[in-house]
Design an enzyme around this catalytic site. Structure first.
Site, PDB file in Angstrom:
ATOM      1  N   LYS A 128       0.852  -1.174   0.000  1.00  0.00           N
ATOM      2  CA  LYS A 128       0.000   0.000   0.000  1.00  0.00           C
ATOM      3  C   LYS A 128       0.900   1.239   0.000  1.00  0.00           C
ATOM      4  CE  LYS A 128      -2.699   3.385   1.465  1.00  0.00           C
ATOM      5  NZ  LYS A 128      -2.172   4.747   1.675  1.00  0.00           N
ATOM      6  N   GLU A 151       9.745   1.725  11.021  1.00  0.00           N
ATOM      7  CA  GLU A 151      10.884   2.620  10.774  1.00  0.00           C
ATOM      8  C   GLU A 151      10.303   4.010  10.700  1.00  0.00           C
ATOM      9  OE1 GLU A 151      13.108   5.141   9.444  1.00  0.00           O
ATOM     10  OE2 GLU A 151      13.025   4.161   7.472  1.00  0.00           O
ATOM     11  N   CYS A 186      14.630  10.358   6.399  1.00  0.00           N
ATOM     12  CA  CYS A 186      14.381  10.143   7.828  1.00  0.00           C
ATOM     13  C   CYS A 186      15.644  10.226   8.676  1.00  0.00           C
ATOM     14  CB  CYS A 186      13.692   8.799   8.037  1.00  0.00           C
ATOM     15  SG  CYS A 186      14.558   7.395   7.317  1.00  0.00           S
ATOM     16  N   GLU A 188      11.089  16.886  14.337  1.00  0.00           N
ATOM     17  CA  GLU A 188      11.467  16.516  12.972  1.00  0.00           C
ATOM     18  C   GLU A 188      10.785  17.463  11.990  1.00  0.00           C
ATOM     19  OE1 GLU A 188      11.897  12.498  10.320  1.00  0.00           O
ATOM     20  OE2 GLU A 188      10.009  12.773  11.391  1.00  0.00           O
TER      21      GLU A 188
END
Length: 491
Positions: free
Chosen positions: A182, A256, A290, A389
């Site tokens: 997906k 993750e 990331c 972040e």
């Protein structure tokens, strides 16, 4: 920048292209032009059911159910060859979807997935399905068997869609699992390129299924009663929600998630070499990576020097057409993402930060969701751009007093995914790296190693991808106890 419109009306389920139960299409907008680049099926829970059923059927029937590791490796290498042959076109699709500079897309999205497949094909062939162990009681033997965990839901993000899909797909296939992929709505189109490659190389029907849709489709897939494992890459907030569902269902999950990694510049660092390396580990993919080292920690005795050098680096990255091979910074993936990044820059100003580079939109770009690479200095450790972040080309530079202070600042984060140490003394750098709370860290560079585990600690995730550990995540272990005197019990 010119774009080619790609419209897909069907999903890839059970080895065939099938229409979605909802005939509506969701547009994919090119971030460089702000115009539609293509469209993908919206997808529904009914489509999820069909895809999971197809994966379940393939898991239990020939030829996949009784395939050997060698046979799976052959299919995987055929898929790798097919993906590599289509790599340049796939890279163009990804660039049009998310704004990734084409020079990076050709490597990370065009070639990288094939390399990951081949690594896990080799690993599958070298990993025994069963081993016999001498039990701790006389006359007993235990057969330890490695079976596939089952049907796996792969929920992947938009920033490196092909590479991060393959971090999950390759070990799942090597283990003998079947999957439902997906993709993120922003990068739905390249997932169909993967499906087309699987079809072209003759992959067994139902082993690889691709459905598209929004968060509701992803949530339904994650909680589906016939899914045996979930592998997700994305935001920490979404990861927490997925983790809660999988915890309640006692379902294995690999997460993750986000990062806010630190680059620790030691007092003996060669600043020219350091800045050259930071260009890769701090601004890669328009800052939408990331593990990027968005916090630069500099010794107070060299603080001004480091601030100036990092600012010069940021100014050297000029925004441009991501399909131009010379471009190093493309647009952010969506208008919403650009507004979010701008909010962090505004917060930095309001909290006493000094903008030493960038800080706004490029004046010569009249369309596209671009933002200048930005450097903020003089912020407190508690400042919003230091703690949260950002996922854009925004760096902060902070001073530290000594090594202990540097490590304290590096570890003062809810995240722990990446990081670097910059020094001319590698042994000293290794000592510092050992003390940083993170899942991965490099000394004088950072680059993922297919043969070593990658993942985070704290709010950066659960579990590991890549390396043999990445294969183990798709295996379930069974112990079969035998008496050595019984028929068939001899080794």
């Amino acid at each position: 920048m010119s774009t080619l419109t790609q419209e897909h009306t069907d999903l890839f389920i059970g080895g065939a292209w099938q229409p979605s139960s909802d005939r509506a299409l969701t547009q994919v907008i090119c971030p460089a032009t702000e115009e539609p680049f293509g469209a993908a099926p919206t997808g529904t829970s009914v489509d999820v059911d069909r895809a999971v059923d197809a994966a379940r059927h393939a898991l239990r029937t020939t030829p996949w159910a009784d395939s050997t590791a060698e046979q799976r490796a052959q299919w995987m290498r055929a898929l790798a060859d097919e993906l590599e042959a289509r790599g340049d076109e796939t890279a163009r699709v990804v660039t049009n979807e998310n704004g990734m500079p084409i020079s990076l897309a050709r490597v990370a999205e065009g070639k990288g997935p094939a390399a990951t497949l081949r690594y896990y094909a080799d690993l599958a062939e070298g990993t025994p399905t069963e081993e016999r162990r001498s039990a701790n009681l006389p006359g007993r033997t235990t057969v330890v068997r490695r079976d596939p965990v089952g049907v796996v839901a792969l929920v992947v993000p938009w920033n490196f869609p092909q590479s991060l899909t393959m971090f999950k797909l390759a070990p799942a296939l090597a283990a003998g699992c079947t999957v439902v992929i997906k993709p993120a709505p922003e990068t739905a189109l390249d997932a169909f390129a993967l499906a087309a490659a699987a079809e072209a190389c003759g992959f067994p029907p139902g082993v690889i299924n691709v459905i598209t849709g929004g968060r509701d489709v992803g949530a339904y897939l994650v909680a589906h009663p016939l899914v045996n494992k979930v592998a997700f890459t994305g935001s920490t907030a979404a990861g927490r929600a997925i983790g809660e569902v999988c915890g309640r269902l006692l379902r294995p999950v690999t997460l993750e998630l986000g990062g806010k990694s630190a680059a620790i510049v030691l007092d003996d660092a060669d600043l020219v070499e350091t800045v050259r390396g930071l260009a890769w580990v701090s601004l890669l993919n328009n800052g939408q990576t990331c593990y990027l080292n968005s916090r630069i920690l500099a010794p107070r005795t060299r603080y001004d020097e480091v601030v100036d050098a990092v600012a010069d680096l940021a100014r050297s990255f000029r925004a441009g057409d991501p399909l131009d091979p010379a471009t190093r910074v493309g647009p952010l993936v969506t208008q919403q993402q650009r507004e979010r990044v701008e909010g962090f820059i505004a917060a930095g100003r309001a909290e006493g930060g000094r903008i030493v580079a960038g800080g706004g939109r490029p004046k010569d770009m009249d369309r596209g969701w671009y933002i200048e690479p930005t450097v903020l200095a003089d912020l407190l450790p508690s400042a919003t751009p230091v703690k949260e972040e950002i996922f854009g080309p925004v760096l902060t530079v902070q001073p530290y007093d000594d090594i202990d202070h540097a490590i304290k600042l590096a570890n003062d984060s809810e995240y722990g995914l990446g990081g670097t140490v910059w020094t001319t003394d590698v042994d000293r750098g290794l000592d510092v790296a050992r003390r940083v709370e993170t899942g991965s860290i490099g000394v004088n560079f950072f680059d993922l190693d297919l043969g070593a585990p990658f993942g985070g600690v704290k709010a950066s995730g659960l579990g590991r991808e890549l390396g043999p550990e990445g294969l183990d995540a798709y295996i379930t272990l069974k112990s079969i106890y035998l008496r050595a005197t019984d028929q068939g019990g001899q080794a």
